[in-house]
Design a protein around this motif. Sequence first.
Motif, mmCIF file in Angstrom:
data_model
loop_
_atom_site.group_PDB
_atom_site.id
_atom_site.type_symbol
_atom_site.label_atom_id
_atom_site.label_comp_id
_atom_site.label_asym_id
_atom_site.label_seq_id
_atom_site.Cartn_x
_atom_site.Cartn_y
_atom_site.Cartn_z
ATOM 1 N N VAL A 5 0.865 -1.192 0.000
ATOM 2 C CA VAL A 5 0.000 0.000 0.000
ATOM 3 C C VAL A 5 0.893 1.232 0.000
ATOM 4 O O VAL A 5 2.123 1.146 0.100
ATOM 5 C CB VAL A 5 -0.940 0.020 1.223
ATOM 6 C CG1 VAL A 5 -1.884 -1.178 1.214
ATOM 7 C CG2 VAL A 5 -0.113 0.057 2.522
ATOM 8 N N SER A 6 0.274 2.407 -0.110
ATOM 9 C CA SER A 6 1.031 3.658 -0.102
ATOM 10 C C SER A 6 1.408 4.054 1.317
ATOM 11 O O SER A 6 0.814 3.585 2.295
ATOM 12 C CB SER A 6 0.204 4.775 -0.735
ATOM 13 O OG SER A 6 -0.916 5.081 0.083
ATOM 14 N N THR A 7 2.405 4.937 1.418
ATOM 15 C CA THR A 7 2.794 5.439 2.744
ATOM 16 C C THR A 7 1.663 6.235 3.373
ATOM 17 O O THR A 7 1.516 6.259 4.601
ATOM 18 C CB THR A 7 4.055 6.321 2.639
ATOM 19 O OG1 THR A 7 3.821 7.383 1.696
ATOM 20 C CG2 THR A 7 5.268 5.506 2.201
ATOM 21 N N ALA A 8 0.841 6.879 2.545
ATOM 22 C CA ALA A 8 -0.302 7.637 3.059
ATOM 23 C C ALA A 8 -1.297 6.707 3.740
ATOM 24 O O ALA A 8 -1.866 7.028 4.795
ATOM 25 C CB ALA A 8 -0.982 8.402 1.931
ATOM 26 N N THR A 9 -1.506 5.530 3.144
ATOM 27 C CA THR A 9 -2.428 4.553 3.740
ATOM 28 C C THR A 9 -1.883 4.039 5.070
ATOM 29 O O THR A 9 -2.634 3.887 6.043
ATOM 30 C CB THR A 9 -2.642 3.372 2.771
ATOM 31 O OG1 THR A 9 -3.238 3.861 1.568
ATOM 32 C CG2 THR A 9 -3.550 2.312 3.393
ATOM 33 N N VAL A 10 -0.569 3.790 5.114
ATOM 34 C CA VAL A 10 0.048 3.348 6.366
ATOM 35 C C VAL A 10 -0.130 4.408 7.447
ATOM 36 O O VAL A 10 -0.489 4.106 8.586
ATOM 37 C CB VAL A 10 1.544 3.042 6.160
ATOM 38 C CG1 VAL A 10 2.220 2.760 7.509
ATOM 39 C CG2 VAL A 10 1.725 1.873 5.223
ATOM 40 N N SER A 11 0.099 5.661 7.079
ATOM 41 C CA SER A 11 -0.051 6.757 8.031
ATOM 42 C C SER A 11 -1.472 6.837 8.575
ATOM 43 O O SER A 11 -1.696 7.017 9.774
ATOM 44 C CB SER A 11 0.339 8.082 7.361
ATOM 45 O OG SER A 11 0.180 9.151 8.258
ATOM 46 N N LYS A 12 -2.450 6.674 7.682
ATOM 47 C CA LYS A 12 -3.850 6.720 8.118
ATOM 48 C C LYS A 12 -4.178 5.566 9.068
ATOM 49 O O LYS A 12 -4.895 5.735 10.057
ATOM 50 C CB LYS A 12 -4.766 6.683 6.898
ATOM 51 C CG LYS A 12 -4.784 7.971 6.086
ATOM 52 C CD LYS A 12 -5.738 7.873 4.899
ATOM 53 C CE LYS A 12 -5.783 9.190 4.121
ATOM 54 N NZ LYS A 12 -6.722 9.119 2.984
ATOM 55 N N ALA A 13 -3.658 4.389 8.745
ATOM 56 C CA ALA A 13 -3.914 3.221 9.593
ATOM 57 C C ALA A 13 -3.306 3.403 10.981
ATOM 58 O O ALA A 13 -3.938 3.107 12.004
ATOM 59 C CB ALA A 13 -3.354 1.965 8.933
ATOM 60 N N LEU A 14 -2.079 3.911 11.024
ATOM 61 C CA LEU A 14 -1.394 4.095 12.299
ATOM 62 C C LEU A 14 -2.020 5.189 13.150
ATOM 63 O O LEU A 14 -1.956 5.139 14.382
ATOM 64 C CB LEU A 14 0.083 4.419 12.058
ATOM 65 C CG LEU A 14 0.926 3.314 11.413
ATOM 66 C CD1 LEU A 14 2.325 3.830 11.123
ATOM 67 C CD2 LEU A 14 0.997 2.082 12.315
ATOM 68 N N ASN A 15 -2.642 6.164 12.504
ATOM 69 C CA ASN A 15 -3.235 7.285 13.230
ATOM 70 C C ASN A 15 -4.744 7.159 13.413
ATOM 71 O O ASN A 15 -5.397 8.101 13.866
ATOM 72 C CB ASN A 15 -2.914 8.604 12.517
ATOM 73 C CG ASN A 15 -1.445 8.989 12.664
ATOM 74 O OD1 ASN A 15 -1.017 9.416 13.729
ATOM 75 N ND2 ASN A 15 -0.675 8.819 11.596
ATOM 76 N N GLY A 16 -5.301 5.985 13.067
ATOM 77 C CA GLY A 16 -6.701 5.716 13.370
ATOM 78 C C GLY A 16 -7.717 6.383 12.474
ATOM 79 O O GLY A 16 -8.868 6.590 12.874
ATOM 80 N N TYR A 17 -7.342 6.753 11.252
ATOM 81 C CA TYR A 17 -8.302 7.368 10.334
ATOM 82 C C TYR A 17 -9.367 6.337 9.914
ATOM 83 O O TYR A 17 -9.081 5.134 9.820
ATOM 84 C CB TYR A 17 -7.592 7.922 9.106
ATOM 85 C CG TYR A 17 -6.870 9.231 9.344
ATOM 86 C CD1 TYR A 17 -7.423 10.435 8.939
ATOM 87 C CD2 TYR A 17 -5.629 9.254 9.987
ATOM 88 C CE1 TYR A 17 -6.753 11.630 9.167
ATOM 89 C CE2 TYR A 17 -4.961 10.443 10.223
ATOM 90 C CZ TYR A 17 -5.537 11.635 9.804
ATOM 91 O OH TYR A 17 -4.884 12.810 10.037
ATOM 92 N N SER A 18 -10.565 6.833 9.639
ATOM 93 C CA SER A 18 -11.691 5.938 9.339
ATOM 94 C C SER A 18 -11.930 5.728 7.846
ATOM 95 O O SER A 18 -12.821 4.962 7.467
ATOM 96 C CB SER A 18 -12.977 6.497 9.971
ATOM 97 O OG SER A 18 -13.251 7.805 9.475
ATOM 98 N N ASP A 19 -11.167 6.422 6.987
ATOM 99 C CA ASP A 19 -11.429 6.313 5.544
ATOM 100 C C ASP A 19 -10.615 5.217 4.869
ATOM 101 O O ASP A 19 -10.333 5.270 3.670
ATOM 102 C CB ASP A 19 -11.198 7.659 4.854
ATOM 103 C CG ASP A 19 -9.787 8.198 5.059
ATOM 104 O OD1 ASP A 19 -9.097 7.684 5.969
ATOM 105 O OD2 ASP A 19 -9.382 9.106 4.329
ATOM 106 N N ILE A 20 -10.187 4.217 5.640
ATOM 107 C CA ILE A 20 -9.578 3.017 5.072
ATOM 108 C C ILE A 20 -10.311 1.812 5.658
ATOM 109 O O ILE A 20 -10.904 1.897 6.736
ATOM 110 C CB ILE A 20 -8.066 2.922 5.372
ATOM 111 C CG1 ILE A 20 -7.807 2.888 6.878
ATOM 112 C CG2 ILE A 20 -7.308 4.062 4.725
ATOM 113 C CD1 ILE A 20 -6.355 2.634 7.225
#
Length: 338
Positions: free
Chosen positions: A13-28
Amino acid sequence: MISIRDVASRCGVSTATVSKALNGYSDISKDTKEKVLKAAEELGYFPNSVARTLKTNKSNNIGVLFNDGTHSGLTHDYFSGILESFKVGVEKRGYDVTFINNNIGDKKMNYLEHCRYRGVDGIFIACVDFNSPAVMQLVSSELPVVTLDHKFNNRSAIISDNILGIHDLVSYIYSQGHRKIAFIHGESTSVTQSRLISFYRTIEEYGLNIPEEYVRQGIYHRADATAKITKELLDLSDRPTCIIFPDDFSAIGGINMIHERGLSITKDISVAGYDGILLSKVLSPELTTYKQDTEALGQKSAEKLISHIEKPKTTLPETIMVKGQLLTGESVGQLKNY
């Protein structure tokens, strides 16, 4: 060193997706998030604290101001118990602890400058001269602050209930038949003021007339000072039947002096301490004392400070009183004729 790119490569996946996953974003998706978290754990990835601070404007670092006037440091049982509980509480929420002082190496700086230098998110003031200009400057700053056993306007404080503590201690001593109760208190602080007020209120409640020479100023955590004052009390022509010491540690000085005079505790004179540290249980006879709840004091300090840091718009400054517990021990004997 494992980077966010390594985690992204492992997961495809992209680094942006990893960042979202690690920071608890809901759009993944949930599956993607779990996949990323598992890969990060397996690779041993930890976010770079400097990069995280730059991005979030938070260091996840809390400052602790602890400047013990008795120079006991972290060997002081009361404060060490509170600080350990505080440390556990903030670490569970992902924060580190930094002790604040007035220098970095050979460079002198005030407390506020040190806090800004370390980039702390908030400050817990556990022990210090609360009236010093450097502390007043820190309390008046923009930083979230929680204080222990001292109240400032518009700041949260966690207070051990010394009013109740002394009331319960004196009441127990009175119930044992003692009417000549001496009180060696600590140096002039807000804690001492509360204890003194409670002492005078309680003896008034029971209609006792305590001579002025029965109330003496000692020094917290100083056995030598307590020993000297105990000797003076024992030398009085009408000496007290029970002495309350400033704290359990300083009680050692008074107890040793009583033994030096060839007197027996409870048979000739009774004694009581304050704090309820482990030492009080191993003394013989077991010390009558009032146990302060160091675990609750540290825990509530951590909770309140993190609330001020994370929810500044909805967290109100407040004073939280923490009750302790009377430990009757065996050092206050019962007087038959009263």
